[in-house]
Design a protein around this motif. Structure first.
Motif, PDB file in Angstrom:
ATOM      1  N   SER A  50       0.821  -1.211   0.000  1.00 43.15           N
ATOM      2  CA  SER A  50       0.000   0.000   0.000  1.00 43.15           C
ATOM      3  C   SER A  50       0.856   1.263   0.000  1.00 43.15           C
ATOM      4  O   SER A  50       0.358   2.349   0.275  1.00 43.15           O
ATOM      5  N   PHE A  52       3.152   2.522   1.811  1.00 45.21           N
ATOM      6  CA  PHE A  52       3.489   3.269   3.016  1.00 45.21           C
ATOM      7  C   PHE A  52       5.007   3.317   3.165  1.00 45.21           C
ATOM      8  O   PHE A  52       5.565   4.288   3.655  1.00 45.21           O
ATOM      9  N   ARG A  82      -7.501  -1.615   1.934  1.00 43.09           N
ATOM     10  CA  ARG A  82      -6.903  -2.343   3.043  1.00 43.09           C
ATOM     11  C   ARG A  82      -7.571  -2.044   4.369  1.00 43.09           C
ATOM     12  O   ARG A  82      -8.267  -1.053   4.530  1.00 43.09           O
ATOM     13  N   PHE A  84      -6.525  -2.251   8.784  1.00 43.18           N
ATOM     14  CA  PHE A  84      -5.341  -2.130   9.628  1.00 43.18           C
ATOM     15  C   PHE A  84      -5.464  -3.013  10.858  1.00 43.18           C
ATOM     16  O   PHE A  84      -6.566  -3.228  11.369  1.00 43.18           O
ATOM     17  N   GLU A  88      -8.288   1.618  11.813  1.00 42.03           N
ATOM     18  CA  GLU A  88      -8.217   3.059  11.585  1.00 42.03           C
ATOM     19  C   GLU A  88      -9.553   3.522  10.996  1.00 42.03           C
ATOM     20  O   GLU A  88      -9.799   3.375   9.817  1.00 42.03           O
ATOM     21  N   LEU A  89     -10.414   4.051  11.878  1.00 40.30           N
ATOM     22  CA  LEU A  89     -11.713   4.548  11.417  1.00 40.30           C
ATOM     23  C   LEU A  89     -11.831   6.033  11.742  1.00 40.30           C
ATOM     24  O   LEU A  89     -11.041   6.572  12.508  1.00 40.30           O
ATOM     25  N   ARG A 164     -15.839  -0.467   4.958  1.00 41.96           N
ATOM     26  CA  ARG A 164     -15.366   0.741   4.290  1.00 41.96           C
ATOM     27  C   ARG A 164     -14.413   0.385   3.145  1.00 41.96           C
ATOM     28  O   ARG A 164     -14.454   0.996   2.073  1.00 41.96           O
TER      29      ARG A 164
ATOM     30  N   ASN B 183      -8.681  11.007  10.812  1.00 41.99           N
ATOM     31  CA  ASN B 183      -7.753   9.871  10.800  1.00 41.99           C
ATOM     32  C   ASN B 183      -6.956   9.891   9.495  1.00 41.99           C
ATOM     33  O   ASN B 183      -7.470   9.563   8.433  1.00 41.99           O
ATOM     34  N   LEU B 185      -4.346   8.041   8.411  1.00 43.36           N
ATOM     35  CA  LEU B 185      -4.088   6.751   7.752  1.00 43.36           C
ATOM     36  C   LEU B 185      -5.315   6.287   6.986  1.00 43.36           C
ATOM     37  O   LEU B 185      -5.234   5.906   5.808  1.00 43.36           O
ATOM     38  N   ALA B 186      -6.453   6.339   7.676  1.00 44.73           N
ATOM     39  CA  ALA B 186      -7.692   5.891   7.037  1.00 44.73           C
ATOM     40  C   ALA B 186      -7.990   6.758   5.818  1.00 44.73           C
ATOM     41  O   ALA B 186      -8.427   6.255   4.786  1.00 44.73           O
ATOM     42  N   TYR B 189      -6.002   5.727   2.775  1.00 48.35           N
ATOM     43  CA  TYR B 189      -6.370   4.477   2.110  1.00 48.35           C
ATOM     44  C   TYR B 189      -7.824   4.419   1.652  1.00 48.35           C
ATOM     45  O   TYR B 189      -8.307   3.361   1.278  1.00 48.35           O
TER      46      TYR B 189
END
Lengths: 264, 299
Positions: A50, A52, A82, A84, A88-89, A164, B183, B185-186, B189
């Motif tokens: 991804s 990063f 992806r 995590f 991560e929301l 999501r 967020n 990171l979210a 992506y």
């Protein structure tokens, strides 16, 4: 045409080789699992795919094109989504809002039109909403649709994060430990969903997972890693019975290595 | 004219001039809230951004400087401030990525000083007035006489706030800004270019500051230390709840209204304290602000 290919990928953090010359390819429609002890480099591989991290050496190709020139935010537009390990929301938003943000890459009408909510925007919003509602039905999230993330239990958040990712309509879905922290019953649901994601949605899945029960239930192929290196690749059964893998999990080889290292 | 009616008209005029001042505080407070919402940093130079925007407009429009037509000078000044905001994030703020919030806060305080002295060095420290095509015009509603500038300030502020409110609610870019703040990171992506979005937020804050500067300089003189009224706007943002755009505007209007009435009712010297006293009361009795979003976040 190959779907996802990693070729001699190496990543170092200072002196530590987190991923050591790893090569594999994942075919379209496969469920591919990455297993191995903690620190084996599984999540690091996800973070490489991804974008990063930049690999020190090697190439990563998606549908025959190298992705190493892309920024992380361009990865979803290829059709890679992806989740995590630590979830991560958007905490101060509802489940529905989180999924609608997942539609970001599909939003097309211009910003000014959106600000004034013209009919074209309304039509597009309804389409986004329809797709998101389908995902909510699929993952049984109806009771939580308008709940804020901050108040939801861990198991539900995990499902919301997967929802999501699905809302971006990916071709490739990366699931980082989808069953960690889930109850037995929730894990059963997860097995059922991953099978459906593969069969009915035609999405390729790569997952990092410790729960061998889940891995054997859904994976077509498994790659076992330890200390950033490939140990074995094959069907879940082959990998589980591979002597190197058993050694890595029992840790005996690790101990021997340390002793030898000390002698040198 | 009966005495009571004259008194009412005086009151009306106090209200209008209070609302006009409050609009400028509200617009600066909007800048605070924008940056805070999107990057969780507080930009203490927002008042100085406003002052800089005012001076750039004066430099472009006033006959003693470039003397460009007012209606060209204003959009130009707003664009210049937006570009400055963008570049500031790109070359300064982004370098602080990953540092504690307090580092960014102190950086913006220093930035405010720099803007003040640079503006003073270029355009001198004397107060200057922006020459507008509608200067000195009056609006008469019955016996009520209102300065055209004051009414324009209020109307423009309301429209801009409404636009920003809808922009954050509905537009893809506005939603992306909120997502990036909640967020990172979210946000990455789901395909949101987080860094570019943050630069755009700084650009937006620069543009809003320029609008505030134009409005302020068209109804009163500005000098390089004018930016210090950013502190009052900060109080306005706190009263409004710091996360809410309409809250910031209403906080600004509340402070704007308190000032003339405090000056009317309290002895000189004490009246200056009133806005901050209100901020303290709000912090004590409603720490999340009058329009806090915390209310609906409880589950």
């Amino acid at each position: 045409m190959s779907f996802l290919t990693l070729e001699n990928v190496t990543l170092r953090f200072g002196g530590l080789v987190a991923v050591n010359n790893v090569s594999f390819h994942v075919g379209k429609g496969e469920v591919f699992a990455l297993v191995g002890p903690n620190g084996a480099g599984k999540s690091t591989l996800f973070n490489l795919i991804s974008r990063f991290y930049d690999p020190a050496e090697g190439d990563i190709r998606f549908e025959d094109k190298s992705i190493l020139k892309l920024r992380p935010d361009q990865v979803p537009s290829l059709g890679i989504a992806r989740t995590f390990q630590n979830i991560e929301l958007f905490e101060q938003s509802t489940v529905l809002q989180n999924l609608l943000v997942g539609r970001h890459r599909h939003a097309k009408v211009g910003g000014f039109a959106q600000t004034f909510f013209t009919p074209a925007v309304r039509k597009e919003e309804m389409e986004h909403r329809r797709i998101v509602e389908e995902i909510i039905d699929f993952l049984d999230l109806q009771p939580y649709r308008d709940k804020y993330i901050a108040g939801l239990p861990y198991g539900i958040r995990k499902v919301v994060e997967m929802a999501r990712a699905l809302a971006t309509e990916p071709k490739l879905l990366l699931l980082d430990e989808p069953a960690s922290g889930l109850s037995l019953e929730e894990t059963q649901d997860m097995i059922f969903w991953i099978e459906d994601i593969k069969k009915h949605m035609g999405i390729t899945v790569i997952m990092v997972e410790h729960d061998m029960n889940l891995v054997s239930a859904v994976s077509d192929r498994v790659l076992a890693l330890a200390d950033g290196k490939e140990l074995a690749i094959g069907t879940p059964k082959e990998v589980q019975s591979h002597p190197e893998v058993i050694k890595a999990y029992l840790g005996s080889s690790g101990l021997d290595d340390k002793k030898e290292g000390a002698k040198k | 004219m009966p005495r009571g009616e004259g008194f009412d008209l005086d009151m009306m005029q106090l209200v209008i001039s209070g609302l006009a001042n409050g609009s400028v505080y509200g617009l600066i407070a909007l800048g605070f809230v924008l940056i805070y919402k999107a990057t969780e940093a507080v930009n203490f130079a927002q008042g100085d951004f406003m002052m800089l925007g005012a001076f750039i407009t004066i430099w472009l429009a006033n006959p003693q400087f470039l003397g460009i037509d007012f209606w060209i000078a204003v959009p130009l000044a707003i664009s210049i401030m937006a570009v400055l905001g963008y570049l500031l994030d790109l070359f300064v703020i982004r370098k602080m990525f990953g540092q504690p919030q307090i580092a960014v806060v102190i950086l913006t305080i220093a930035l405010g000083f720099i803007i003040r002295f640079v503006v003073g060095a270029i355009w001198k420290h004397e107060p200057q007035l922006l020459e507008t095509p509608f200067a000195g015009r009056e609006l008469r509603i019955g016996e009520l006489v209102l300065g055209f500038e004051e009414v324009a300030v209020i109307v423009v502020t309301l429209l801009l706030t409404l636009f920003l409110f809808l922009f954050f609610r509905k537009a893809k870019l506005g939603k992306a800004m909120q997502a990036a703040s909640q967020n990172q990171l979210a946000a990455y992506y789901v395909g949101i270019p987080v860094k570019r979005i943050q630069s755009l937020v700084w650009a937006l804050a620069g543009a809003v500051a320029a609008v505030a500067g134009v409005l302020f300089a068209s109804k009163g003189a500005v000098d390089p230390s004018t930016g210090l009224l950013g502190i009052k706007a900060f109080a306005a943002a706190v009263i409004g709840g710091f996360g809410s755009l309409p809250g910031a505007l209403i906080g600004g209007l509340i402070i704007g209204l308190i000032e003339p009435f405090a000056a009317y009712a309290l002895p000189a010297g004490y009246s200056q304290i009133a806005p901050y006293a209100v901020m303290l009361l709000v912090l004590i009795f409603r720490p999340a602000g009058i329009f806090s979003q915390m209310q609906k976040k409880k589950v």
